[in-house]
Design a protein around this motif. Structure first.
Motif, short mmCIF file in Angstrom:
data_model
loop_
_atom_site.label_atom_id
_atom_site.label_comp_id
_atom_site.label_asym_id
_atom_site.label_seq_id
_atom_site.Cartn_x
_atom_site.Cartn_y
_atom_site.Cartn_z
N GLY A 443 0.79 -1.23 0.00
CA GLY A 443 0.00 0.00 0.00
C GLY A 443 0.82 1.28 0.00
N ASP A 444 2.14 1.17 0.11
CA ASP A 444 3.03 2.33 0.11
C ASP A 444 3.14 2.87 -1.33
OD1 ASP A 444 5.20 4.13 0.20
OD2 ASP A 444 6.24 2.95 1.73
N ALA A 445 2.81 4.13 -1.52
CA ALA A 445 2.85 4.72 -2.87
C ALA A 445 4.24 4.62 -3.48
CB ALA A 445 2.39 6.17 -2.81
N ARG A 446 5.27 4.52 -2.64
CA ARG A 446 6.63 4.43 -3.16
C ARG A 446 6.89 3.12 -3.91
NH1 ARG A 446 10.09 5.64 2.12
NH2 ARG A 446 8.56 4.11 2.86
N ALA A 447 6.10 2.07 -3.61
CA ALA A 447 6.28 0.80 -4.30
C ALA A 447 6.01 0.96 -5.79
CB ALA A 447 5.37 -0.27 -3.70
N LEU A 448 4.92 1.60 -6.11
CA LEU A 448 4.59 1.83 -7.53
C LEU A 448 5.57 2.83 -8.15
CD1 LEU A 448 2.71 1.14 -9.82
CD2 LEU A 448 1.15 2.93 -9.04
N ARG A 449 5.98 3.84 -7.40
CA ARG A 449 6.94 4.81 -7.92
C ARG A 449 8.28 4.15 -8.21
NH1 ARG A 449 7.62 9.13 -3.73
NH2 ARG A 449 9.14 9.87 -5.26
N TYR A 450 8.67 3.19 -7.37
CA TYR A 450 9.92 2.48 -7.65
C TYR A 450 9.81 1.72 -8.97
CZ TYR A 450 13.63 -0.95 -7.59
OH TYR A 450 14.70 -1.72 -7.96
N LEU A 451 8.68 1.03 -9.18
CA LEU A 451 8.49 0.26 -10.40
C LEU A 451 8.40 1.14 -11.64
CD1 LEU A 451 5.96 -2.40 -9.05
CD2 LEU A 451 8.39 -2.73 -9.52
N LYS A 452 8.13 2.41 -11.44
CA LYS A 452 8.12 3.36 -12.56
C LYS A 452 9.49 3.97 -12.81
CE LYS A 452 3.25 4.72 -12.23
NZ LYS A 452 2.30 5.84 -11.99
N GLY A 453 10.47 3.63 -11.94
CA GLY A 453 11.84 4.10 -12.14
C GLY A 453 12.18 5.38 -11.42
N GLU A 454 11.38 5.81 -10.47
CA GLU A 454 11.61 7.09 -9.79
C GLU A 454 12.58 6.93 -8.62
OE1 GLU A 454 7.96 8.96 -8.64
OE2 GLU A 454 6.94 8.42 -10.53
N THR A 455 13.30 8.02 -8.31
CA THR A 455 14.12 8.09 -7.10
C THR A 455 13.19 8.28 -5.90
OG1 THR A 455 15.99 9.00 -8.29
CG2 THR A 455 15.92 9.40 -5.91
N LEU A 456 13.51 7.61 -4.78
CA LEU A 456 12.63 7.64 -3.62
C LEU A 456 13.30 8.28 -2.42
CD1 LEU A 456 11.24 3.96 -3.72
CD2 LEU A 456 10.34 5.98 -4.90
N GLU A 457 12.49 8.90 -1.57
CA GLU A 457 12.96 9.34 -0.26
C GLU A 457 12.78 8.19 0.72
OE1 GLU A 457 11.09 12.89 1.06
OE2 GLU A 457 11.68 14.07 -0.70
N VAL A 458 13.90 7.75 1.31
CA VAL A 458 13.87 6.63 2.25
C VAL A 458 14.73 7.01 3.46
CG1 VAL A 458 14.50 4.21 2.62
CG2 VAL A 458 13.56 4.92 0.41
N ALA A 459 14.10 7.04 4.62
CA ALA A 459 14.83 7.39 5.83
C ALA A 459 15.84 6.29 6.17
CB ALA A 459 13.86 7.59 6.99
N GLU A 460 16.93 6.69 6.86
CA GLU A 460 17.99 5.73 7.17
C GLU A 460 17.46 4.57 8.00
OE1 GLU A 460 22.48 5.57 9.15
OE2 GLU A 460 21.43 7.50 8.89
N GLU A 461 16.53 4.85 8.91
CA GLU A 461 16.02 3.76 9.75
C GLU A 461 15.15 2.76 8.96
OE1 GLU A 461 13.52 7.53 10.62
OE2 GLU A 461 15.65 6.98 10.32
N GLU A 462 14.77 3.12 7.73
CA GLU A 462 14.00 2.19 6.90
C GLU A 462 14.90 1.20 6.15
OE1 GLU A 462 10.16 3.92 5.00
OE2 GLU A 462 11.63 5.55 4.90
N VAL A 463 16.19 1.44 6.17
CA VAL A 463 17.12 0.52 5.52
C VAL A 463 17.42 -0.61 6.49
CG1 VAL A 463 19.36 0.25 4.41
CG2 VAL A 463 18.10 2.42 4.19
N ILE A 464 16.90 -1.79 6.21
CA ILE A 464 17.10 -2.96 7.07
C ILE A 464 18.49 -3.52 6.78
CG2 ILE A 464 16.22 -5.25 7.66
CD1 ILE A 464 13.52 -4.30 6.39
#
Length: 507
Positions: A443-464
């Protein structure tokens, strides 16, 4: 669509089926076609997929991983499709691989493989063990074959672009199982693809029969004693079906038909191997009786399109035939001939050059040490073709002289002391095999944006990442949707640079 069917086709089917069944057969063309998908059990178990599936699914009786879905649901436009969790496939087309009974560790050939639906089905049954060789002699169709194998995360496949006769010296007596989804006149696909009707009128049954005869004979030489062949077509014509199997049995007495007994499938029709469709008295009575054990899938008897399937077993060598070891030795060319054949393959556009020992694998090993919890290609043979690194399946014979599109799992490129991981590597990994992951919820809008090739804002704590080693967030990350890999990204200072391939992007 009855009024669109070729008159010659209708006349033939009336002759074969008889008036009563012909009417039921004809009525099926006014029924809506059915749609199917097959779950990729290499990436997700069936109960888990059914629990999270956004689609209304009902089981396909002849394949445990197969499900009907409703028209209009468009599963090809969903992030799970881009994660390779399922393959969209016509339901009847799932039957041949199911009947081949592939087991982990088998050496399997898909001889006429493009676009790769049945290849991915075989790969799922192998569970990453054994060897899968997929081939198609049409170079323009191989790209789709490669893409589907990569999307499915297949690690143990080799892709060739060869004529079957050129494969025999390399693979004589090698395979445990062979699938021949033969090129055919396509009569069974008229309801699914109306343009097949015009192709049927251009490509004669006689031409297709000639090709099928050659392919069956060539495949027979590449099968090990005790091995199995599934021969399938998507046509109704007995010239391309029962007649082909009867001729194989007469020419190769080491083969026998393994009877197919499924309530949904109708038996083969030896009585159709007759004039005017087939040559009279061309086959032995024993061979004709045997083809009753093959199967036909009819659109008026089940929810699917028209198919024909035969399961064959190779008992042992025929009288007078060389033993497999002697045949293999006789087929090995001299050293000078091997060198010339390799150069010839390169000239023709293949990638059959010998691995380049001068290319250092240290950047790849450093990448694996930083990003991967274990080396998933440790059991394979790492080889480089040019600057490209592949994990070649163990036990594969030398492929010199063949047009090799993929000699194994494509790991990535080595350029000037750097390693660039491939998209195929990302799709072949599991979530728990990577040390640095960005996992996006469906449900995260960034999932579809990633599949479209866009650069994403991702906080450091979200990097597992691997907390035990104090690993930094900066660098390559395996990007996942709901825990299923979809590609690579590069994280730095709150931004995830998108590494999703342009040709794969959501449009």
């Amino acid at each position: 669509m009855n009024n669109k069917l070729p008159a010659a086709f209708l006349e033939k089917m009336m002759d074969l089926l008889g008036s009563d069944e012909f009417e039921r057969f004809l009525e099926s063309y006014d029924q809506p076609r059915v749609y199917g998908m097959r779950i990729n059990t290499q990436k997700i178990e069936i109960p888990e997929f059914l629990e999270k599936s956004p689609f209304a699914l009902t089981p396909i009786p002849w394949v445990s991983e197969g499900f009907y879905y409703e028209e209009g649901q468009r599963p090809g436009k969903h992030p799970y499709y881009h994660a390779g969790l399922y393959y969209i496939q016509e339901p009847s087309a799932m039957a041949p691989v199911e009947l081949l009974d592939v087991q982990p560790g088998d050496k399997v050939l898909d001889l006429c493989a493009a676009p790769g639906g049945k290849s991915t089905q075989i790969a799922a049954k192998l569970k990453g063990e054994g060897v899968l060789v997929v081939n198609d002699n049409h170079s323009d169709r191989v790209k789709a074959l490669v893409k589907n194998l990569e999307l499915f995360g297949v690690r143990n496949a080799v892709v060739l672009n060869e004529k079957p006769e050129r494969m025999i010296p390399v693979f004589r007596g090698y395979f445990d199982k062979i699938l021949i989804d033969a090129p055919c006149s396509g009569e069974g696909m008229f309801r699914k693809e109306e343009d097949m009707m015009s192709q049927w009128q251009r490509h004669s049954v006689t031409e297709c029969s000639s090709m099928q005869r050659e392919i069956l004979g060539q495949a027979a030489q590449m099968l090990a004693a005790g091995g199995y062949i599934v021969y399938s077509t998507c046509t109704f014509s007995p010239e391309e079906n029962e007649a082909q199997i009867a001729e194989l049995l007469d020419r190769h007495p080491e083969f026998e038909v393994v009877r197919i007994d499924r309530a949904e499938f109708a038996p083969g029709r030896p009585d159709w191997v007759r004039a005017p469709w087939c040559a009279e008295d061309a086959y032995s009575e024993q061979a004709l009786a045997a083809v009753a054990g093959t199967a036909r899938l009819w659109p008026h008897r089940l929810k699917g399109e028209g198919h024909y399937v035969a399961l064959l077993r190779k008992r042992d060598s025929a009288p007078g035939e060389m033993a497999p070891a002697m045949e293999a030795a006789a087929a090995v060319p001299a050293a000078g001939e091997r060198k010339r054949s390799g150069r010839e393959a390169l000239r023709r556009g293949g990638r059959a050059e010998a691995p380049r020992a001068a290319v250092s694998l240290e950047p790849l090993q450093a990448f694996a040490g930083e990003l991967l919890r274990s080396e998933p290609f440790a059991a394979a043979r790492l080889v480089c073709y040019g600057d490209h690194a592949y994990a070649s399946p163990a036990g594969l014979p030398e492929l010199h002289g063949l047009k090799v599109v993929r000699p194994g799992w494509y790991i990535g490129a080595l350029h000037r002391g750097r390693f660039e991981p491939s998209h195929a590597l990302a799709m072949g990994l599991r979530f728990d095999e990577a040390k640095r992951v960005v996992s996006l919820a469906l449900g995260d809008a960034r999932a579809l944006r990633y599949l479209k090739g866009e650069t994403l804002e991702v906080a450091e704590e979200e990097v597992i990442r691997d907390s035990d080693t104090g690993q930094a967030a900066k660098g390559y990350c395996l990007v996942c949707v709901d825990g299923h890999p979809v590609g690579w990204g590069k994280w730095h200072d709150g931004m995830l640079k998108n590494e999703y391939p342009p040709g794969w992007r959501w449009t």
